[in-house]
Design a protein around this motif. Sequence first.
Motif, PDB file in Angstrom:
ATOM      1  N   HIS A   1     -10.007   7.445  -5.191  1.00  0.00           N
ATOM      2  CA  HIS A   1      -8.676   7.031  -4.752  1.00  0.00           C
ATOM      3  C   HIS A   1      -8.119   5.886  -5.594  1.00  0.00           C
ATOM      4  O   HIS A   1      -6.915   5.806  -5.828  1.00  0.00           O
ATOM      5  N   ALA A   2      -8.996   5.006  -6.069  1.00  0.00           N
ATOM      6  CA  ALA A   2      -8.541   3.903  -6.920  1.00  0.00           C
ATOM      7  C   ALA A   2      -7.830   4.437  -8.157  1.00  0.00           C
ATOM      8  O   ALA A   2      -6.828   3.857  -8.611  1.00  0.00           O
ATOM      9  N   TYR A   3      -8.303   5.541  -8.702  1.00  0.00           N
ATOM     10  CA  TYR A   3      -7.697   6.116  -9.904  1.00  0.00           C
ATOM     11  C   TYR A   3      -6.508   7.011  -9.539  1.00  0.00           C
ATOM     12  O   TYR A   3      -5.558   7.140 -10.313  1.00  0.00           O
TER      13      TYR A   3
ATOM     14  N   ASN B   1       0.806  -1.214   0.000  1.00  0.00           N
ATOM     15  CA  ASN B   1       0.000   0.000   0.000  1.00  0.00           C
ATOM     16  C   ASN B   1       0.840   1.266   0.000  1.00  0.00           C
ATOM     17  O   ASN B   1       0.303   2.369   0.085  1.00  0.00           O
ATOM     18  N   ASN B   2       2.163   1.108  -0.079  1.00  0.00           N
ATOM     19  CA  ASN B   2       3.029   2.272  -0.179  1.00  0.00           C
ATOM     20  C   ASN B   2       2.791   2.935  -1.530  1.00  0.00           C
ATOM     21  O   ASN B   2       2.852   2.295  -2.578  1.00  0.00           O
ATOM     22  N   ILE B   3       2.528   4.214  -1.507  1.00  0.00           N
ATOM     23  CA  ILE B   3       2.162   4.918  -2.739  1.00  0.00           C
ATOM     24  C   ILE B   3       3.266   4.845  -3.785  1.00  0.00           C
ATOM     25  O   ILE B   3       3.020   4.948  -4.983  1.00  0.00           O
ATOM     26  N   SER B   4       4.529   4.626  -3.347  1.00  0.00           N
ATOM     27  CA  SER B   4       5.635   4.563  -4.299  1.00  0.00           C
ATOM     28  C   SER B   4       5.844   3.156  -4.856  1.00  0.00           C
ATOM     29  O   SER B   4       6.627   2.956  -5.769  1.00  0.00           O
ATOM     30  N   VAL B   5       5.151   2.161  -4.271  1.00  0.00           N
ATOM     31  CA  VAL B   5       5.306   0.784  -4.730  1.00  0.00           C
ATOM     32  C   VAL B   5       4.164   0.413  -5.668  1.00  0.00           C
ATOM     33  O   VAL B   5       4.362   0.145  -6.842  1.00  0.00           O
TER      34      VAL B   5
ATOM     35  N   HIS C   1      -4.593   1.485   0.185  1.00  0.00           N
ATOM     36  CA  HIS C   1      -4.057   2.427   1.164  1.00  0.00           C
ATOM     37  C   HIS C   1      -5.000   2.691   2.327  1.00  0.00           C
ATOM     38  O   HIS C   1      -4.887   3.710   3.001  1.00  0.00           O
ATOM     39  N   ASP C   2      -5.955   1.786   2.563  1.00  0.00           N
ATOM     40  CA  ASP C   2      -6.884   1.927   3.682  1.00  0.00           C
ATOM     41  C   ASP C   2      -7.702   3.214   3.577  1.00  0.00           C
ATOM     42  O   ASP C   2      -8.026   3.842   4.588  1.00  0.00           O
ATOM     43  N   VAL C   3      -8.042   3.592   2.355  1.00  0.00           N
ATOM     44  CA  VAL C   3      -8.858   4.782   2.123  1.00  0.00           C
ATOM     45  C   VAL C   3     -10.294   4.321   1.860  1.00  0.00           C
ATOM     46  O   VAL C   3     -10.569   3.667   0.849  1.00  0.00           O
ATOM     47  N   TRP C   4     -11.196   4.677   2.770  1.00  0.00           N
ATOM     48  CA  TRP C   4     -12.581   4.233   2.714  1.00  0.00           C
ATOM     49  C   TRP C   4     -13.446   5.308   2.068  1.00  0.00           C
ATOM     50  O   TRP C   4     -12.930   6.280   1.498  1.00  0.00           O
ATOM     51  N   ILE C   5     -14.744   5.176   2.134  1.00  0.00           N
ATOM     52  CA  ILE C   5     -15.622   6.107   1.426  1.00  0.00           C
ATOM     53  C   ILE C   5     -15.441   7.536   1.926  1.00  0.00           C
ATOM     54  O   ILE C   5     -15.483   8.486   1.142  1.00  0.00           O
ATOM     55  N   ASP C   6     -15.232   7.711   3.236  1.00  0.00           N
ATOM     56  CA  ASP C   6     -15.063   9.077   3.738  1.00  0.00           C
ATOM     57  C   ASP C   6     -13.797   9.713   3.166  1.00  0.00           C
ATOM     58  O   ASP C   6     -13.791  10.890   2.797  1.00  0.00           O
ATOM     59  N   GLY C   7     -12.720   8.923   3.045  1.00  0.00           N
ATOM     60  CA  GLY C   7     -11.506   9.448   2.437  1.00  0.00           C
ATOM     61  C   GLY C   7     -11.681   9.760   0.961  1.00  0.00           C
ATOM     62  O   GLY C   7     -11.143  10.754   0.452  1.00  0.00           O
ATOM     63  N   ASN C   8     -12.411   8.914   0.263  1.00  0.00           N
ATOM     64  CA  ASN C   8     -12.687   9.176  -1.153  1.00  0.00           C
ATOM     65  C   ASN C   8     -13.519  10.445  -1.326  1.00  0.00           C
ATOM     66  O   ASN C   8     -13.268  11.243  -2.240  1.00  0.00           O
ATOM     67  N   MET C   9     -14.498  10.638  -0.453  1.00  0.00           N
ATOM     68  CA  MET C   9     -15.315  11.851  -0.540  1.00  0.00           C
ATOM     69  C   MET C   9     -14.480  13.086  -0.229  1.00  0.00           C
ATOM     70  O   MET C   9     -14.634  14.139  -0.866  1.00  0.00           O
ATOM     71  N   GLN C  10     -13.588  12.969   0.750  1.00  0.00           N
ATOM     72  CA  GLN C  10     -12.731  14.101   1.081  1.00  0.00           C
ATOM     73  C   GLN C  10     -11.821  14.461  -0.084  1.00  0.00           C
ATOM     74  O   GLN C  10     -11.593  15.651  -0.375  1.00  0.00           O
ATOM     75  N   LYS C  11     -11.294  13.455  -0.765  1.00  0.00           N
ATOM     76  CA  LYS C  11     -10.449  13.732  -1.928  1.00  0.00           C
ATOM     77  C   LYS C  11     -11.229  14.472  -3.018  1.00  0.00           C
ATOM     78  O   LYS C  11     -10.725  15.432  -3.606  1.00  0.00           O
ATOM     79  N   ALA C  12     -12.440  14.003  -3.300  1.00  0.00           N
ATOM     80  CA  ALA C  12     -13.254  14.682  -4.308  1.00  0.00           C
ATOM     81  C   ALA C  12     -13.543  16.119  -3.887  1.00  0.00           C
ATOM     82  O   ALA C  12     -13.463  17.059  -4.694  1.00  0.00           O
ATOM     83  N   TYR C  13     -13.888  16.301  -2.629  1.00  0.00           N
ATOM     84  CA  TYR C  13     -14.216  17.612  -2.060  1.00  0.00           C
ATOM     85  C   TYR C  13     -13.034  18.572  -2.201  1.00  0.00           C
ATOM     86  O   TYR C  13     -13.184  19.708  -2.659  1.00  0.00           O
ATOM     87  N   THR C  14     -11.845  18.105  -1.829  1.00  0.00           N
ATOM     88  CA  THR C  14     -10.662  18.959  -1.796  1.00  0.00           C
ATOM     89  C   THR C  14     -10.068  19.172  -3.176  1.00  0.00           C
ATOM     90  O   THR C  14      -9.862  20.309  -3.618  1.00  0.00           O
ATOM     91  N   TYR C  15      -9.793  18.079  -3.892  1.00  0.00           N
ATOM     92  CA  TYR C  15      -9.009  18.182  -5.122  1.00  0.00           C
ATOM     93  C   TYR C  15      -9.834  18.563  -6.342  1.00  0.00           C
ATOM     94  O   TYR C  15      -9.282  19.056  -7.329  1.00  0.00           O
ATOM     95  N   SER C  16     -11.156  18.330  -6.290  1.00  0.00           N
ATOM     96  CA  SER C  16     -11.999  18.760  -7.412  1.00  0.00           C
ATOM     97  C   SER C  16     -12.537  20.166  -7.198  1.00  0.00           C
ATOM     98  O   SER C  16     -13.292  20.679  -8.027  1.00  0.00           O
ATOM     99  N   GLY C  17     -12.166  20.767  -6.086  1.00  0.00           N
ATOM    100  CA  GLY C  17     -12.602  22.143  -5.829  1.00  0.00           C
ATOM    101  C   GLY C  17     -14.097  22.256  -5.619  1.00  0.00           C
ATOM    102  O   GLY C  17     -14.724  23.235  -6.047  1.00  0.00           O
ATOM    103  N   LEU C  18     -14.689  21.274  -4.949  1.00  0.00           N
ATOM    104  CA  LEU C  18     -16.133  21.278  -4.732  1.00  0.00           C
ATOM    105  C   LEU C  18     -16.478  22.028  -3.448  1.00  0.00           C
ATOM    106  O   LEU C  18     -15.638  22.200  -2.558  1.00  0.00           O
TER     107      LEU C  18
END
Length: 370
Positions: free
Chosen positions: A280-282, A58-62, A316-333
């Motif tokens: 996060h999968a993408y 789950n290491n992002i570099s691996v 990387h142990d990223v669940w639905i709340d983490g996926n929603m946070q990524k969309a919220y932050t990085y998509s500028g929502l």
Amino acid sequence: MNGLEISPFIQALPKVELHIHIEGTLTPALRWKLAHRNGVKLPYATFEELLDSCKHLNNISVTYNHRKEVNSDDGRPTFLEAYFAGCQVLITEDDFYELGMAYLERCAEMNVRYCEPFFDTQAHTERGIPARTVMDGYMRAQREGTKKYGVRSNWIFCFLRDRPLSEGLAAYHAARPWAGLADGTGKGLFHAVGLAANEFEKPPLLFEEGFQLAKKDGLHVTMHCDVDQKDAADHVYEAIFEVCGGKGTERIDHGLNAIDRLELITGLKDRGIGLTLCPHAYHRRQATEVLFPKIKKLIDKGVKVCINSDDPTYMHDVWIDGNMQKAYTYSGLNKADMVKLARNGIEVSWAEEEVKKSLLKELGTISVED
């Protein structure tokens, strides 16, 4: 999450999850427990070694070699190899029950009120596990999860697309008594069918006979259209316009490559087909500045997008709340956008109408002031 914290707003948002593979929620702790209970030998001498192996993969570099058929074999395991290796510890009805209950408990912690987990029987029956064992375990979890955690669930039976269609059809017929059938019979574990496993050169139409059987039984149909797979946009086209006798699927899981062709976006909107995206999968394979503008464009174009987690234990142990946070932050929502995504999930779900109405009413009380 690379330092990205889940905000109180995302934590509190009522959620539904429509794209989660139940075996992809198998935690290292539960895997270790079941392996020892069932006498399954793991390639790790201690629990700490198992944890270290998970941290390594789950290491992002691996990362995994996601597709050997596309990337060639560089010695790294594929995601699916790691995923199915974890399944080896699932043997008894109690094992499947505990897996289901552990996920539903996690749902309650994340304020997921309703979910539609994917499952299959083929990966287990080929190991000698009776289909009944799998489904009775999940059905116990379905019923007790509602009582204990207040999380309702309707499950989705998957055809494994890297296995022969004949095998999938046999698996469906064996599973049919556990479905919620149109005539009111059946045990009610699952209410829909979908596709899972390796999509390489396995377009949706190969499984048309299975979709037709399910529709005849009154079940819903969804299907994976993996991101950046070979012929990805063509698979989305088949899912929108050609499967189910030309009526198209009701939902598409992933389907991000709809962004590649305007006709696909138009088809999704015209037919009211939702996309169950898992950012996060993408994000493991696409840069932030490449991926999240695509998600934002689909939202802005009016596609019914909702956010989910896919296989969190192996991602990387990223669940639905983490996926929603990524969309919220990085998509500028903004908060209104996130409430809209949550509403999309409810609307394209196959929850009972009273469940939908209750969740939509609650969403209407959420403050969207930034």
